[in-house]
Motif scaffolding. Structure first.
Motif, PDB file in Angstrom:
ATOM      1  N   LYS A   1       0.859  -1.179   0.000  1.00 12.58           N
ATOM      2  CA  LYS A   1       0.000   0.000   0.000  1.00 12.58           C
ATOM      3  C   LYS A   1       0.895   1.229   0.000  1.00 12.58           C
ATOM      4  CE  LYS A   1      -4.175   1.437   2.522  1.00 12.58           C
ATOM      5  NZ  LYS A   1      -4.951   1.189   3.754  1.00 12.58           N
ATOM      6  N   LEU A   2       0.542   2.229  -0.788  1.00 18.20           N
ATOM      7  CA  LEU A   2       1.377   3.407  -0.928  1.00 18.20           C
ATOM      8  C   LEU A   2       1.590   4.105   0.411  1.00 18.20           C
ATOM      9  CD1 LEU A   2       2.895   5.321  -2.781  1.00 18.20           C
ATOM     10  CD2 LEU A   2       0.739   6.472  -3.287  1.00 18.20           C
ATOM     11  N   LEU A   3       2.870   4.369   0.726  1.00 19.05           N
ATOM     12  CA  LEU A   3       3.303   5.022   1.954  1.00 19.05           C
ATOM     13  C   LEU A   3       3.037   4.198   3.210  1.00 19.05           C
ATOM     14  CD1 LEU A   3       2.429   8.790   1.343  1.00 19.05           C
ATOM     15  CD2 LEU A   3       4.576   7.594   0.950  1.00 19.05           C
ATOM     16  N   HIS A   4       2.793   2.913   3.041  1.00 19.54           N
ATOM     17  CA  HIS A   4       2.640   2.013   4.178  1.00 19.54           C
ATOM     18  C   HIS A   4       3.747   0.954   4.210  1.00 19.54           C
ATOM     19  CE1 HIS A   4      -1.476   3.005   5.832  1.00 19.54           C
ATOM     20  NE2 HIS A   4      -1.451   3.707   4.721  1.00 19.54           N
ATOM     21  N   ASP A   5       4.479   0.794   3.122  1.00 17.03           N
ATOM     22  CA  ASP A   5       5.540  -0.218   3.070  1.00 17.03           C
ATOM     23  C   ASP A   5       6.763   0.243   3.855  1.00 17.03           C
ATOM     24  OD1 ASP A   5       3.971  -1.692   1.262  1.00 17.03           O
ATOM     25  OD2 ASP A   5       4.816  -0.603  -0.446  1.00 17.03           O
ATOM     26  N   SER A   6       7.457  -0.701   4.457  1.00 14.25           N
ATOM     27  CA  SER A   6       8.689  -0.345   5.144  1.00 14.25           C
ATOM     28  C   SER A   6       9.781  -0.052   4.122  1.00 14.25           C
ATOM     29  CB  SER A   6       9.141  -1.489   6.056  1.00 14.25           C
ATOM     30  OG  SER A   6       9.715  -2.549   5.301  1.00 14.25           O
ATOM     31  N   GLY A   7      10.735   0.764   4.524  1.00  7.97           N
ATOM     32  CA  GLY A   7      11.849   1.086   3.646  1.00  7.97           C
ATOM     33  C   GLY A   7      12.664  -0.137   3.285  1.00  7.97           C
ATOM     34  N   ASP A   8      12.760  -1.079   4.214  1.00 10.29           N
ATOM     35  CA  ASP A   8      13.490  -2.316   3.932  1.00 10.29           C
ATOM     36  C   ASP A   8      12.806  -3.095   2.815  1.00 10.29           C
ATOM     37  OD1 ASP A   8      15.121  -1.547   5.993  1.00 10.29           O
ATOM     38  OD2 ASP A   8      14.689  -3.263   7.299  1.00 10.29           O
ATOM     39  N   GLU A   9      11.474  -3.158   2.861  1.00  8.96           N
ATOM     40  CA  GLU A   9      10.727  -3.882   1.836  1.00  8.96           C
ATOM     41  C   GLU A   9      10.921  -3.247   0.465  1.00  8.96           C
ATOM     42  OE1 GLU A   9       6.895  -5.658   4.275  1.00  8.96           O
ATOM     43  OE2 GLU A   9       6.878  -3.552   3.659  1.00  8.96           O
ATOM     44  N   LEU A  10      10.874  -1.925   0.419  1.00 14.18           N
ATOM     45  CA  LEU A  10      11.040  -1.238  -0.859  1.00 14.18           C
ATOM     46  C   LEU A  10      12.453  -1.420  -1.399  1.00 14.18           C
ATOM     47  CD1 LEU A  10       9.086   2.099  -0.306  1.00 14.18           C
ATOM     48  CD2 LEU A  10       8.275  -0.096  -1.197  1.00 14.18           C
ATOM     49  N   THR A  11      13.424  -1.404  -0.515  1.00 14.13           N
ATOM     50  CA  THR A  11      14.817  -1.614  -0.940  1.00 14.13           C
ATOM     51  C   THR A  11      14.990  -3.014  -1.509  1.00 14.13           C
ATOM     52  OG1 THR A  11      15.618  -0.049   0.727  1.00 14.13           O
ATOM     53  CG2 THR A  11      17.231  -1.584  -0.184  1.00 14.13           C
ATOM     54  N   THR A  12      14.342  -3.985  -0.896  1.00 20.42           N
ATOM     55  CA  THR A  12      14.402  -5.360  -1.392  1.00 20.42           C
ATOM     56  C   THR A  12      13.767  -5.466  -2.776  1.00 20.42           C
ATOM     57  OG1 THR A  12      14.362  -6.278   0.849  1.00 20.42           O
ATOM     58  CG2 THR A  12      13.713  -7.744  -0.932  1.00 20.42           C
ATOM     59  N   LEU A  13      12.603  -4.844  -2.955  1.00 23.45           N
ATOM     60  CA  LEU A  13      11.930  -4.863  -4.254  1.00 23.45           C
ATOM     61  C   LEU A  13      12.798  -4.245  -5.344  1.00 23.45           C
ATOM     62  CD1 LEU A  13       8.238  -3.741  -3.517  1.00 23.45           C
ATOM     63  CD2 LEU A  13       8.966  -5.972  -4.334  1.00 23.45           C
ATOM     64  N   ILE A  14      13.296  -3.052  -5.048  1.00 30.49           N
ATOM     65  CA  ILE A  14      14.089  -2.330  -6.040  1.00 30.49           C
ATOM     66  C   ILE A  14      15.408  -3.035  -6.310  1.00 30.49           C
ATOM     67  CG2 ILE A  14      15.337  -0.166  -6.444  1.00 30.49           C
ATOM     68  CD1 ILE A  14      13.022   1.245  -4.938  1.00 30.49           C
ATOM     69  N   GLY A  15      16.036  -3.555  -5.268  1.00 31.12           N
ATOM     70  CA  GLY A  15      17.288  -4.281  -5.446  1.00 31.12           C
ATOM     71  C   GLY A  15      17.109  -5.509  -6.323  1.00 31.12           C
ATOM     72  N   ALA A  16      15.982  -6.206  -6.140  1.00 32.17           N
ATOM     73  CA  ALA A  16      15.714  -7.388  -6.958  1.00 32.17           C
ATOM     74  C   ALA A  16      15.542  -7.005  -8.420  1.00 32.17           C
ATOM     75  CB  ALA A  16      14.464  -8.103  -6.442  1.00 32.17           C
ATOM     76  N   ALA A  17      14.787  -5.935  -8.667  1.00 29.73           N
ATOM     77  CA  ALA A  17      14.522  -5.509 -10.047  1.00 29.73           C
ATOM     78  C   ALA A  17      15.785  -5.054 -10.758  1.00 29.73           C
ATOM     79  CB  ALA A  17      13.494  -4.382 -10.050  1.00 29.73           C
ATOM     80  N   LEU A  18      16.707  -4.468 -10.002  1.00 26.03           N
ATOM     81  CA  LEU A  18      17.962  -3.990 -10.584  1.00 26.03           C
ATOM     82  C   LEU A  18      19.001  -5.094 -10.726  1.00 26.03           C
ATOM     83  CD1 LEU A  18      18.359  -0.639  -8.603  1.00 26.03           C
ATOM     84  CD2 LEU A  18      17.838  -0.861 -11.048  1.00 26.03           C
ATOM     85  N   GLY A  19      18.688  -6.269 -10.168  1.00 28.84           N
ATOM     86  CA  GLY A  19      19.682  -7.337 -10.156  1.00 28.84           C
ATOM     87  C   GLY A  19      20.774  -7.066  -9.145  1.00 28.84           C
ATOM     88  N   LYS A  20      20.433  -6.294  -8.108  1.00 30.39           N
ATOM     89  CA  LYS A  20      21.399  -5.927  -7.070  1.00 30.39           C
ATOM     90  C   LYS A  20      20.888  -6.360  -5.702  1.00 30.39           C
ATOM     91  CE  LYS A  20      23.543  -2.176  -9.637  1.00 30.39           C
ATOM     92  NZ  LYS A  20      24.238  -0.886  -9.549  1.00 30.39           N
ATOM     93  N   LYS A  21      20.473  -7.600  -5.647  1.00 29.35           N
ATOM     94  CA  LYS A  21      19.900  -8.151  -4.427  1.00 29.35           C
ATOM     95  C   LYS A  21      20.887  -8.097  -3.265  1.00 29.35           C
ATOM     96  CE  LYS A  21      17.539 -12.370  -2.854  1.00 29.35           C
ATOM     97  NZ  LYS A  21      17.138 -13.738  -3.259  1.00 29.35           N
TER      98      LYS A  21
END
Length: 334
Positions: A158-178
């Protein structure tokens, strides 16, 4: 309907906009399916499949042209050395960058409207990945159209409800930088734990955070939101008097002028304001001037970009937040 303010903090907290951030939606596209689960990725290998609230997407190869449309997207992408070719502009900052974007994006990169998606301009950037985990509601509503240009990574739950750690994990996965994302998360957690250990007096202390906008005082009270998680990592909590208030727009609630005494349930408070005039108007409110928080000097004001970081704290800005909030937190911990 009034025009949405051009800073994310105001957009998230100002109920006068009439927009519920949790209402962002979007259907699927030929390459997106509605599924649940966690992002999956190999050790930098592609293709990479990532699941978020608006679908499951596959990033076929290592992204070389990344567009970032939200403030945390920009912060995390910069921290992970993503090849960003376009970013939504922060109009309250001279260089257009969101606070905590290090290294800062060049001026020819931060050119996109942060309020409404300019589809033609985004398409012209020829992106191979679009990040919008913390973008304005209009971008979530344009998910299908944006997905025609490139794989899109939206908010996790949910927008502005996700933890920063969760968003970092999502973005890191998409970038191939897990792995790099995991290192950033670990570093952030260590910094928070270190601060808490250095200042054990914070354990059990209570805080308030919000903003005064257009004459209304808003407090961020979402129990599972990222702000709560940030202070929770320091051993702090939201007062039960504020936690009991109804959660509305962006995880916030408007506090009626006659109930501003509720702020005194906190040991320390942080409020975003638009300059000295807005700060003066806040303090001059009869109930605010009489607060123990005010008299003790524990009512603190944040410049609006600093408040943006605290609205959506993530591992890329942990150090900056601790540096900015540190003096006030150390004061109540002693």
């Amino acid at each position: 309907m009034p025009r949405l303010p051009r800073t994310l903090v105001a957009a998230a907290l100002a109920a006068v906009t009439g927009l519920a951030l949790s209402g962002c939606g979007g259907g699927g596209s030929p390459t997106v399916s509605k599924q649940s689960g966690q992002p999956t990725a190999g050790s930098g290998a592609f293709p990479v499949t990532v699941t978020h609230a608006q679908g499951t997407v596959t990033v076929p190869s290592k992204p070389e042209r990344v567009v970032v449309l939200g403030f945390a997207d920009a912060q995390i992408a910069a921290a992970l050395d993503a090849p960003v070719v376009g970013a939504a502009r922060n109009t309250s900052s001279p260089d257009g960058n969101w606070p905590g974007v290090k290294p800062a994006f060049a001026s020819d990169i931060v050119t996109l409207d942060s309020l409404n998606p300019n589809l033609e301009k985004i398409a012209a950037l020829d992106p191979d990945l679009i990040l919008m985990t913390t973008a304005q509601p209009a971008f979530g509503n344009a998910y299908d159209k944006l997905s025609e240009f490139a794989p899109v990574i939206s908010y996790k739950e949910k927008l502005l409800h996700d933890s920063g750690d969760e968003l970092t994990t999502l973005i890191g996965a998409a970038l191939g930088k897990k792995e790099k994302a995991a290192e950033l998360i670990a570093s952030s957690r260590a910094a928070l734990a270190g601060f808490a250990k250095e200042h054990p007096g914070l354990k059990g202390k209570e805080y308030a955070f919000g903003q005064q906008y257009d004459g209304t005082v808003y407090a961020v009270v979402a129990p599972g939101g990222p702000t709560v998680a940030f202070f929770g990592a320091l051993g702090m909590r939201l007062p039960k008097e504020l936690a009991a208030l109804p959660v509305t727009l962006g995880g916030s609630t408007a506090i009626a002028p006659e109930r501003l005494d509720l702020l005194d349930s906190a040991d320390v408070a942080f409020f975003g304001v638009y300059g000295a005039k807005e700060r003066g108007a806040f303090v001059k409110r009869p109930l605010v001037s009489g607060l123990d928080l005010t008299k003790s000097g524990n009512l603190n004001f944040l410049e609006i970009n600093e408040a943006a970081m605290l609205l959506g704290p993530n591992p890329a800005v942990t150090g900056e937040l601790l540096a900015r909030l540190g003096p006030a937190l150390k004061k109540i911990a002693s």
